[in-house]
Design an enzyme around this catalytic site. Structure first.
Site, PDB file in Angstrom:
ATOM      1  N   ASP A 120      -5.706 105.080  -5.661  1.00  0.00           N
ATOM      2  CA  ASP A 120      -5.566 106.011  -6.775  1.00  0.00           C
ATOM      3  C   ASP A 120      -6.780 105.913  -7.685  1.00  0.00           C
ATOM      4  OD1 ASP A 120      -4.698 103.385  -7.643  1.00  0.00           O
ATOM      5  OD2 ASP A 120      -3.959 104.335  -9.473  1.00  0.00           O
ATOM      6  N   GLU A 186      -2.726 101.518  -9.311  1.00  0.00           N
ATOM      7  CA  GLU A 186      -3.409 100.519 -10.130  1.00  0.00           C
ATOM      8  C   GLU A 186      -3.916 101.126 -11.433  1.00  0.00           C
ATOM      9  OE1 GLU A 186      -6.549  97.968 -11.766  1.00  0.00           O
ATOM     10  OE2 GLU A 186      -6.727 100.051 -11.065  1.00  0.00           O
TER      11      GLU A 186
END
Length: 483
Positions: A120, A186
């Protein structure tokens, strides 16, 4: 093949390598265009994990990473998995973003290595601040530009490419155990990470954990990150009025929320810019030479702007706290009217020095807010997220092996460095797997501009990071699990 240095090694191989190691370094070099192309395809997927963005892009990114992992042909299992986030009442909440988990069991007493990165990315910000579109990977000079090009899709690709090179040299039937764990949230605080670890503890268990989500000293010098600050983030809402009112008619007597918020936010720092929150800890440390001139060049300080705080620059960045306002909800300048604003919300992001639990730091900041509210304003704190700092144990054999691999791949002495950023889940890894040796590596450099417009990856650093990891994996394939 023999394990002795070979005079027939490729001409550009670093000195002192065995022929297998030199072949590995060469394999990474030859495959670099394919690695860059594969990374570029990942960068094109706008996998922003924040709640305001389309989760379908994160799901597509996970599918792409899982496909690449399957194509390696070395894993016994490749899965896309999700775990629940912690709810407000401590009970399981909604599912987090998808992660990729691939496993291969160790054989013949070899160690197991867990390779972590995240797929991500941060929101791109304003398109007009980018010199090329944020999700259109673009090579300019020796750098690849794009959101996630470095943080952390290059970490993902460094793992994939290192395994691919290992397979080319050692064959697919090597004995080393591998776990590939590519997280999907994250950048949104790893809110399901702890639950993911508990749910898949047996599959994630490893002797060595490589976290490829940090930086390097510069483009010619590798770093092994040995300390990380923790984080405390929350939304702070300051309210003074039940409704908006005419600023001309009531201004000067009725306090508006903006004035109250500005005064409160100013209380977080003293006149030098150092954090002035009682209970937040910090200290001076021994660190490599790095002065204010280096800071000015790396961060782009404008002429006449002075750095914040006191003490050595790296102590300020690695071992002292920060309090930053990263967002504010208020009328824009274009929409400004002569109005007393009743309520203002800001996003506070604090970094916590190694050694202080994040919860204690949050309590200190919350106390400060309550003690410094001006004009009797009402304050509310919500959407709290905390992550503990971490200090890496550098005494284990895996640290020595990693530094040796860096030295051979880069041709330079590695630096043990701290970073001012946070990777809070490392504390979770250490808690769940206390016997594992944790190595924090990365593909970034001081000019990467992670989280900022024009994020980029230095392609020379990318190559050497892959070579480092490939050498480490090959060498660990030749040793016992705890030796």
């Amino acid at each position: 093949m023999t394990d002795a240095p070979d005079s027939s090694l490729p001409p550009n191989a670093p000195p002192g390598l065995t022929d297998r190691e030199a072949a590995l370094v060469e394999a990474v070099q030859l495959a670099l265009p394919a690695s860059i192309a594969e990374l570029s395809a990942l960068v094109r997927i706008p996998s922003v994990s924040w709640s305001a963005f389309d989760p379908a892009h994160v799901a597509a990114s996970a599918e792409a990473v899982a496909g690449h992992a399957r194509d390696l042909g070395v894993f016994e299992s490749v899965e896309i998995l999700r775990a629940p986030m912690a709810g407000a009442d401590g009970q399981p909440g909604e599912l987090g973003q998808p992660a990729v988990l691939a496993t291969r069991a160790a054989r013949n007493g070899r160690p197991t290595v867990l390779l972590y990165a995240h797929h991500d990315v941060q929101p791109p910000g304003r398109d007009e601040e980018w010199e090329s579109p944020p999700f259109e990977p673009t090579v300019r000079g020796d750098r690849l530009y794009g959101r996630g090009a470095a943080d952390d899709k290059a970490g993902v690709e460094s793992h994939l490419s290192a395994i691919r090179a290992l397979t080319e040299v050692a064959g697919p039937d090597f004995d080393l155990g591998l776990v590939l764990f590519i997280e999907g949230e994250e950048e949104f605080g790893s809110r399901s990470f702890a639950n993911f670890l508990e749910a898949h503890r047996e599959k994630l268990a490893a002797d060595v954990i490589v976290v490829a989500d940090s930086d390097n000293w510069d483009t010619q010098t590798p770093s092994l990150t040995v300390s990380l600050r923790g984080n405390v983030t929350f939304r702070l809402t300051v309210s003074t009025l039940a409704h908006a009112s005419h600023s001309g008619m009531f201004g000067g007597a009725a306090p508006d929320a903006m004035v109250a918020a500005v005064r409160l936010l100013a209380s977080f720092h003293d006149d030098s810019g150092a954090v002035a929150v009682a209970g937040l800890e910090g200290r001076e440390i021994d660190a490599p030479p790095y002065g204010e001139d280096s800071l000015r060049d790396d961060v782009g300080l404008l002429d006449g702007v002075t750095p914040l705080g006191t003490g050595s620059v790296l102590s300020r960045m690695w071992a002292k706290p920060t309090v930053t306002v990263t967002g504010i909800d208020a009328p824009s300048v274009a929409n400004a009217s002569n109005t007393l604003i009743p309520s203002v919300s800001v996003r506070i992001s604090a970094r916590i020095a190694p050694g202080q639990p994040a919860q204690k730091a949050f309590e200190a900041i919350e106390r400060h807010v309550r003690d410094h509210v001006p004009f009797g304003a009402h304050v509310a704190i919500d959407d709290v997220d905390t992550g503990d700092p971490f200090l890496v144990d550098t005494s284990g054999w895996a640290v020595t092996a990693a530094k040796d691999a860096m030295r051979d791949a880069w041709g330079a002495e590695p630096v043990e460095a701290g970073i001012g950023g946070s990777i809070p889940f490392i504390s979770d890894l250490s808690r769940v797997f206390p016997e594992a040796q944790i190595l924090v590596t990365g593909v970034e450099d001081p000019n990467t501009r992670a989280h900022s417009p024009n994020e980029s990856l230095h392609l020379g650093v990318f190559k050497r990071a892959i070579q480092t990891e490939a050498l480490l994996l090959l060498r660990l394939d030749g040793r016992g699990g705890n030796s």
